[in-house]
Scaffold this motif. Structure first.
Motif, PDB file in Angstrom:
ATOM      1  N   LEU A 163       1.351  -5.742  -8.255  1.00  0.00           N
ATOM      2  CA  LEU A 163       1.240  -4.391  -7.694  1.00  0.00           C
ATOM      3  C   LEU A 163       2.056  -3.510  -8.442  1.00  0.00           C
ATOM      4  N   GLN A 164       1.650  -2.108  -8.248  1.00  0.00           N
ATOM      5  CA  GLN A 164       2.044  -1.064  -9.246  1.00  0.00           C
ATOM      6  C   GLN A 164       3.341  -0.914  -9.155  1.00  0.00           C
ATOM      7  N   LEU A 165       4.418  -0.941 -10.211  1.00  0.00           N
ATOM      8  CA  LEU A 165       5.682  -0.691 -10.147  1.00  0.00           C
ATOM      9  C   LEU A 165       5.909   0.791 -10.718  1.00  0.00           C
ATOM     10  N   LEU A 166       6.664   1.726  -9.887  1.00  0.00           N
ATOM     11  CA  LEU A 166       6.854   2.730 -10.395  1.00  0.00           C
ATOM     12  C   LEU A 166       8.106   3.295 -11.000  1.00  0.00           C
ATOM     13  N   ARG A 167       8.291   4.491 -11.618  1.00  0.00           N
ATOM     14  CA  ARG A 167       9.462   4.743 -12.445  1.00  0.00           C
ATOM     15  C   ARG A 167      10.783   4.727 -11.624  1.00  0.00           C
ATOM     16  N   ASN A 168      10.677   4.893 -10.524  1.00  0.00           N
ATOM     17  CA  ASN A 168      12.076   4.869  -9.785  1.00  0.00           C
ATOM     18  C   ASN A 168      12.306   3.476  -9.310  1.00  0.00           C
ATOM     19  N   GLY A 169      11.625   2.486  -9.777  1.00  0.00           N
ATOM     20  CA  GLY A 169      11.911   1.271  -9.471  1.00  0.00           C
ATOM     21  C   GLY A 169      11.352   0.637  -8.213  1.00  0.00           C
ATOM     22  N   SER A 170      10.641   1.614  -7.354  1.00  0.00           N
ATOM     23  CA  SER A 170      10.063   1.168  -6.301  1.00  0.00           C
ATOM     24  C   SER A 170       8.434   0.652  -6.452  1.00  0.00           C
ATOM     25  N   MET A 171       7.870  -0.042  -5.638  1.00  0.00           N
ATOM     26  CA  MET A 171       6.506  -0.371  -5.631  1.00  0.00           C
ATOM     27  C   MET A 171       5.352   0.744  -5.097  1.00  0.00           C
ATOM     28  N   ASN A 172       4.232   0.687  -5.183  1.00  0.00           N
ATOM     29  CA  ASN A 172       3.397   1.459  -4.491  1.00  0.00           C
ATOM     30  C   ASN A 172       3.453   1.165  -2.902  1.00  0.00           C
ATOM     31  N   ALA A 173       3.662   2.118  -2.419  1.00  0.00           N
ATOM     32  CA  ALA A 173       3.878   2.196  -0.931  1.00  0.00           C
ATOM     33  C   ALA A 173       2.488   1.464  -0.179  1.00  0.00           C
ATOM     34  N   ASP A 174       1.241   1.980  -0.598  1.00  0.00           N
ATOM     35  CA  ASP A 174       0.113   1.823   0.113  1.00  0.00           C
ATOM     36  C   ASP A 174      -0.374   0.456  -0.346  1.00  0.00           C
ATOM     37  N   GLN A 175       0.036  -0.260  -1.580  1.00  0.00           N
ATOM     38  CA  GLN A 175      -0.213  -1.400  -1.847  1.00  0.00           C
ATOM     39  C   GLN A 175       0.877  -2.513  -1.044  1.00  0.00           C
ATOM     40  N   VAL A 176       1.895  -2.008  -0.915  1.00  0.00           N
ATOM     41  CA  VAL A 176       3.032  -2.988  -0.391  1.00  0.00           C
ATOM     42  C   VAL A 176       2.791  -3.012   1.177  1.00  0.00           C
ATOM     43  N   ALA A 177       2.240  -2.032   1.856  1.00  0.00           N
ATOM     44  CA  ALA A 177       1.737  -2.040   3.327  1.00  0.00           C
ATOM     45  C   ALA A 177       0.572  -2.899   3.295  1.00  0.00           C
ATOM     46  N   LEU A 178      -0.502  -2.740   2.343  1.00  0.00           N
ATOM     47  CA  LEU A 178      -1.691  -3.861   2.635  1.00  0.00           C
ATOM     48  C   LEU A 178      -1.242  -5.231   2.247  1.00  0.00           C
ATOM     49  N   ILE A 179      -0.543  -5.583   1.447  1.00  0.00           N
ATOM     50  CA  ILE A 179       0.030  -6.884   1.301  1.00  0.00           C
ATOM     51  C   ILE A 179       0.871  -7.389   2.491  1.00  0.00           C
ATOM     52  N   GLY A 180       1.789  -6.436   3.068  1.00  0.00           N
ATOM     53  CA  GLY A 180       2.408  -6.864   4.444  1.00  0.00           C
ATOM     54  C   GLY A 180       1.546  -7.011   5.520  1.00  0.00           C
ATOM     55  N   LYS A 181       0.458  -6.270   5.406  1.00  0.00           N
ATOM     56  CA  LYS A 181      -0.719  -6.589   6.651  1.00  0.00           C
ATOM     57  C   LYS A 181      -1.438  -7.713   6.465  1.00  0.00           C
ATOM     58  N   ALA A 182      -1.659  -8.087   5.227  1.00  0.00           N
ATOM     59  CA  ALA A 182      -2.249  -9.044   5.044  1.00  0.00           C
ATOM     60  C   ALA A 182      -1.639 -10.681   5.167  1.00  0.00           C
ATOM     61  N   TRP A 183      -0.323 -10.402   4.734  1.00  0.00           N
ATOM     62  CA  TRP A 183       0.269 -11.717   4.782  1.00  0.00           C
ATOM     63  C   TRP A 183       1.156 -11.834   6.130  1.00  0.00           C
ATOM     64  N   LYS A 184       0.958 -11.015   7.330  1.00  0.00           N
ATOM     65  CA  LYS A 184       1.820 -11.102   8.282  1.00  0.00           C
ATOM     66  C   LYS A 184       1.588 -12.338   8.990  1.00  0.00           C
ATOM     67  N   GLY A 185       2.448 -13.229   9.170  1.00  0.00           N
ATOM     68  CA  GLY A 185       2.128 -14.235  10.081  1.00  0.00           C
ATOM     69  C   GLY A 185       1.633 -15.601   9.319  1.00  0.00           C
ATOM     70  N   LEU A 186       1.558 -15.270   8.081  1.00  0.00           N
ATOM     71  CA  LEU A 186       1.112 -16.518   7.323  1.00  0.00           C
ATOM     72  C   LEU A 186       2.282 -17.389   7.151  1.00  0.00           C
TER      73      LEU A 186
END
Length: 228
Positions: free
Chosen positions: A205-228
């Motif tokens: 995932l894209q790591l941003l300068r403020n130490g956070s990760m790309n929010a859209d990508q985090v949301a996509l992963i969360g949706k994909a892996w929910k319940g796995l």
């Protein structure tokens, strides 16, 4: 690093770190001191100066890795070592110092040594990307999510076995933004195939300068892996 470990440990997650096998090749003084005096190179990407990594460099650069490995000890459970390419003339002898450095810090820590993108990621009838007998899991660098394991373990010529593992990205490239390459269903289905075959998947995932990760990508992963 200790802050990251503490945050992961509270959630029962283990910490693995990134290292590189070509060292500070953009810095002439550092490279020369480590035993690679022709770096940085003048060619595009600076590949020429690294095309024949000396054993002395591997030993000295591994001593730097050892310092970190010993400092953090059992807080680090694995190391993904980039830049150990065959076209840098890495051999088993030159890769061994990295293995020894990691194990001195934590004998149970895993290590993977990256040969670059190579398909297929090794299955029980293929040694395509189980690169070295000194690695515990395959680096599995991949530009797509297509390889599927047929078994948990990957064999290598000369002995040894490694955990099947793949690393790919969902952005436009490594550490880049974007979510258009895969949708949640595709990521979920691929993740199930990998897990079903005994493999392990890492997603960049894209790591941003403020130490956070790309929010859209985090949301996509969360949706994909929910319940796995």
């Amino acid at each position: 690093m200790l802050d990251i470990h503490a945050a992961l440990d509270k959630r029962g997650l283990k910490l693995l770190l990134y290292w590189t096998g070509d060292g500070p090749h953009e810095d002439h003084q550092a490279s020369a001191g480590l035993g690679m005096p022709r770096c940085p190179g003048t060619d595009k990407g600076g590949m020429a100066c690294r095309h024949d990594v000396p054993l002395l460099f591997a030993q000295r650069w591994a001593s730097v890795l050892e310092e970190y490995a010993v400092r953090y000890g059992d807080k680090v459970h694995g190391w993904w070592v980039d830049g150990c390419y065959e076209y840098f003339n890495y051999t088993e002898t030159k890769l061994h110092p990295y293995y020894l450095a990691v194990k001195k810090g934590n004998p149970s820590a895993m290590i993977a040594l990256n040969r670059g993108v190579s398909h297929p990621i090794g299955n029980n009838d293929s040694t395509a990307t189980h690169y070295s007998r000194w690695e515990d899991f395959t680096c599995g660098e991949s530009d797509d999510f297509t390889d599927v394991p047929s078994s948990r373990s990957v064999q290598v010529d000369g002995g040894g076995a490694a955990q099947w593992h793949s690393l790919g990205y969902i952005g436009r490239s490594w550490a880049a933004s974007g979510t258009s390459r895969y949708n949640a269903d595709a990521l979920r289905n691929y993740s199930r195939l990998v897990a079903g075959g005994g493999g392990v998947l890492t997603v960049d995932l894209q790591l941003l300068r403020n130490g956070s990760m790309n929010a859209d990508q985090v949301a996509l992963i969360g949706k994909a892996w929910k319940g796995l």
